[in-house]
Motif scaffolding. Structure first.
Motif, PDB file in Angstrom:
ATOM      1  N   LYS A 291       0.693  -1.489   0.060  1.00  0.00           N
ATOM      2  CA  LYS A 291       0.010   0.060   0.066  1.00  0.00           C
ATOM      3  C   LYS A 291       0.921   1.024   0.037  1.00  0.00           C
ATOM      4  O   LYS A 291       0.412   2.244  -0.508  1.00  0.00           O
ATOM      5  N   LEU A 292       2.089   1.311   0.365  1.00  0.00           N
ATOM      6  CA  LEU A 292       2.961   2.319   0.872  1.00  0.00           C
ATOM      7  C   LEU A 292       4.182   2.033   0.474  1.00  0.00           C
ATOM      8  O   LEU A 292       4.996   0.978   0.579  1.00  0.00           O
TER       9      LEU A 292
ATOM     10  N   MET B 212      -0.270   8.458  -5.904  1.00  0.00           N
ATOM     11  CA  MET B 212      -1.022   7.383  -5.881  1.00  0.00           C
ATOM     12  C   MET B 212      -0.754   6.532  -7.260  1.00  0.00           C
ATOM     13  O   MET B 212      -1.061   7.239  -8.267  1.00  0.00           O
ATOM     14  N   TYR B 213      -0.552   5.258  -7.296  1.00  0.00           N
ATOM     15  CA  TYR B 213      -0.303   4.679  -8.488  1.00  0.00           C
ATOM     16  C   TYR B 213      -1.411   3.285  -8.541  1.00  0.00           C
ATOM     17  O   TYR B 213      -1.420   2.544  -7.337  1.00  0.00           O
ATOM     18  N   TYR B 214      -2.131   3.443  -9.655  1.00  0.00           N
ATOM     19  CA  TYR B 214      -2.946   2.181  -9.745  1.00  0.00           C
ATOM     20  C   TYR B 214      -2.542   1.289 -11.061  1.00  0.00           C
ATOM     21  O   TYR B 214      -2.499   1.913 -11.961  1.00  0.00           O
ATOM     22  N   CYS B 215      -2.581  -0.039 -10.902  1.00  0.00           N
ATOM     23  CA  CYS B 215      -2.518  -0.861 -11.796  1.00  0.00           C
ATOM     24  C   CYS B 215      -3.787  -1.198 -12.368  1.00  0.00           C
ATOM     25  O   CYS B 215      -4.882  -1.380 -11.413  1.00  0.00           O
ATOM     26  N   ALA B 216      -4.158  -1.396 -13.615  1.00  0.00           N
ATOM     27  CA  ALA B 216      -5.442  -1.725 -14.174  1.00  0.00           C
ATOM     28  C   ALA B 216      -5.424  -2.739 -15.089  1.00  0.00           C
ATOM     29  O   ALA B 216      -4.461  -2.784 -16.121  1.00  0.00           O
ATOM     30  N   LEU B 217      -6.315  -3.537 -15.402  1.00  0.00           N
ATOM     31  CA  LEU B 217      -6.509  -4.418 -16.621  1.00  0.00           C
ATOM     32  C   LEU B 217      -7.750  -4.508 -17.125  1.00  0.00           C
ATOM     33  O   LEU B 217      -8.902  -4.059 -16.701  1.00  0.00           O
ATOM     34  N   SER B 218      -7.618  -4.707 -18.703  1.00  0.00           N
ATOM     35  CA  SER B 218      -8.734  -5.042 -19.366  1.00  0.00           C
ATOM     36  C   SER B 218      -8.591  -6.390 -20.143  1.00  0.00           C
ATOM     37  O   SER B 218      -7.688  -6.495 -20.393  1.00  0.00           O
TER      38      SER B 218
ATOM     39  N   GLY C  52      -6.339  -2.239  -9.424  1.00  0.00           N
ATOM     40  CA  GLY C  52      -5.828  -2.427  -7.912  1.00  0.00           C
ATOM     41  C   GLY C  52      -6.471  -1.654  -6.831  1.00  0.00           C
ATOM     42  O   GLY C  52      -7.045  -0.425  -7.351  1.00  0.00           O
ATOM     43  N   LYS C  53      -5.980  -1.852  -5.662  1.00  0.00           N
ATOM     44  CA  LYS C  53      -6.308  -0.887  -4.709  1.00  0.00           C
ATOM     45  C   LYS C  53      -5.311   0.500  -4.660  1.00  0.00           C
ATOM     46  O   LYS C  53      -5.528   1.357  -3.890  1.00  0.00           O
TER      47      LYS C  53
ATOM     48  N   LEU D 137       3.406   6.125  -3.331  1.00  0.00           N
ATOM     49  CA  LEU D 137       4.510   6.367  -3.196  1.00  0.00           C
ATOM     50  C   LEU D 137       4.966   7.890  -2.655  1.00  0.00           C
ATOM     51  O   LEU D 137       4.527   8.783  -3.248  1.00  0.00           O
ATOM     52  N   THR D 138       5.919   7.586  -1.918  1.00  0.00           N
ATOM     53  CA  THR D 138       6.439   8.953  -1.121  1.00  0.00           C
ATOM     54  C   THR D 138       7.946   8.948  -1.620  1.00  0.00           C
ATOM     55  O   THR D 138       8.849   8.159  -1.331  1.00  0.00           O
ATOM     56  N   VAL D 139       8.233  10.026  -2.365  1.00  0.00           N
ATOM     57  CA  VAL D 139       9.923  10.445  -2.305  1.00  0.00           C
ATOM     58  C   VAL D 139      10.395  11.519  -1.687  1.00  0.00           C
ATOM     59  O   VAL D 139       9.942  12.471  -1.895  1.00  0.00           O
TER      60      VAL D 139
END
Lengths: 109, 112
Positions: free
Chosen positions: A9-10, A84-90, A100-101, A105-107
């Motif tokens: 998540k983080l 926030m990064y989201y992975c997705a599928l079709s 995905g949930k 990411l914190t830099v």
């Protein structure tokens, strides 16, 4: 069933460090995979898709069908990558995206 | 054209009331999608239009939800008899071809 799993998540890294955001998927056919990014107070935006094989803002992602993964990588993280990064599928002829949930990411400087 | 727009941006309503949201896609995009996002989750697909035809609906879209795209341009999403569980961010997206489109800023619904 189509499913996207982002196991973390983080993630917090220092500027200049490499980053890898993990994405695993469950789908029996040939999926199309995407990474979306959402910066603070901004809308969701497409970062990259596997069929285009582009490198956007220094990020790359390779579809690994054997491991059913589509991990997002960047060799040297920048502070402006914090988001926030989201992975997705079709797939399967459906035009819906299964997300995905998400992962934050914190830099750090 | 500044991208996908959604109105209103925020909506607070009492349980049992009806609400309607509007989405204006990018002008040349024939595909329009609605998603719902709750805290800590990724967006969940609700429904999809190609031009004015509603081609796909999620099981999440109960009988209280209805979406239209009457002229193949803007779309509306109506929720009847709202429940507290409907509180979420409602996102609209549009594309010219296939999944992976451009998202709007969302409408945040709070049901009290």
């Amino acid at each position: 069933a189509q499913r996207v799993t982002q196991p973390e998540k983080l993630l917090s890294v220092f500027k200049g460090a490499p980053v890898e955001l993990k994405c695993n998927y469950s789908y029996s056919g040939s999926p199309e995979l995407f990474w979306y990014v959402q910066y603070s107070r901004q809308r969701l935006q497409l970062l990259l898709r596997h069929i285009s094989r582009e490198s956007i803002k220094g990020f790359t992602a390779d579809l690994n069908k054997g491991e059913t993964s589509f991990h997002l990588k960047k060799p040297f993280a920048q502070e402006e990558d914090s988001a926030m990064y989201y992975c997705a599928l079709s797939g399967g002829g459906s035009e819906k995206l299964v997300f995905g949930k998400g992962m934050k990411l914190t830099v750090n400087p | 054209d500044t991208g996908v727009s959604q109105n209103p941006r925020h909506k607070i309503t009492k349980r049992g009331q009806n609400v309607t949201f509007r989405c204006d896609p990018i002008s040349e995009h024939n595909r329009l999608y609605w998603y719902r996002q709750t805290l800590g989750q990724g967006p969940e697909f609700l429904t999809y239009f190609q031009n004015e035809a509603q081609l796909e609906k999620s099981r999440l879209l109960s009988d209280r939800f209805s979406a239209e795209r009457p002229k193949g341009s803007f779309s509306t999403l109506e929720i009847q008899r709202t429940e507290q569980g409907d509180s979420a961010m409602y996102l609209c997206a549009s594309s010219l071809a296939g999944a992976g489109g451009y998202f709007g800023p969302g409408t945040r619904l709070t049901v009290t």
